[in-house]
Design a protein around this motif. Structure first.
Motif, short mmCIF file in Angstrom:
data_model
loop_
_atom_site.label_atom_id
_atom_site.label_comp_id
_atom_site.label_asym_id
_atom_site.label_seq_id
_atom_site.Cartn_x
_atom_site.Cartn_y
_atom_site.Cartn_z
N GLN A 21 0.80 -1.18 0.07
CA GLN A 21 -0.07 0.04 -0.06
C GLN A 21 0.72 1.25 0.03
OE1 GLN A 21 -2.21 1.49 3.64
NE2 GLN A 21 -3.96 1.29 2.11
N ALA A 22 1.89 1.22 0.87
CA ALA A 22 2.80 2.45 0.73
C ALA A 22 3.41 2.72 -0.44
CB ALA A 22 3.82 2.21 2.01
N ALA A 23 3.79 1.62 -1.15
CA ALA A 23 4.43 1.45 -2.59
C ALA A 23 3.58 2.25 -3.54
CB ALA A 23 4.96 0.24 -2.80
N ALA A 24 2.10 1.62 -3.39
CA ALA A 24 1.28 1.97 -4.46
C ALA A 24 1.15 3.68 -4.25
CB ALA A 24 -0.01 1.54 -4.14
N LEU A 25 0.80 4.26 -3.06
CA LEU A 25 0.56 5.80 -2.63
C LEU A 25 1.80 6.41 -3.20
CD1 LEU A 25 -0.88 5.44 0.66
CD2 LEU A 25 -2.23 5.55 -1.38
N GLN A 26 2.90 6.01 -3.07
CA GLN A 26 4.26 6.67 -3.42
C GLN A 26 4.13 6.81 -4.83
OE1 GLN A 26 6.25 8.49 -1.01
NE2 GLN A 26 7.19 9.15 -3.30
N VAL A 27 4.25 5.72 -5.63
CA VAL A 27 4.53 6.00 -7.03
C VAL A 27 3.18 6.53 -7.69
CG1 VAL A 27 6.05 3.72 -7.13
CG2 VAL A 27 3.83 3.42 -7.64
N ALA A 28 2.04 6.32 -7.20
CA ALA A 28 0.92 7.09 -7.76
C ALA A 28 1.35 8.62 -7.29
CB ALA A 28 -0.26 7.04 -6.90
N ALA A 29 1.84 9.30 -6.34
CA ALA A 29 2.16 10.51 -6.26
C ALA A 29 3.26 10.86 -7.05
CB ALA A 29 2.56 10.86 -4.88
#
Length: 51
Positions: A21-29
């Motif tokens: 989840q953290a990776a998803a939020l970061q790369v989306a940003a």
């Protein structure tokens, strides 16, 4: 925020919680288009809402 993933597609497994989840939020940003996968649909939906 950096745009290093701008217009790239990133596949993240385990996107419903934790590091996924953290990776998803970061790369989306950072501009990525996401393909998210998790065995738990509810947590995956939560990640989708956060993105």
């Amino acid at each position: 925020m950096s745009e290093r993933f701008n217009e790239r597609v990133v596949l993240i497994t385990g996107a419903g919680s934790g590091l996924g989840q953290a990776a998803a939020l970061q790369v989306a940003a950072e501009g990525a288009k996401l393909s998210l996968v998790d065995v738990n649909q509810e947590s995956l939906d939560e990640t989708k809402a956060k993105v």
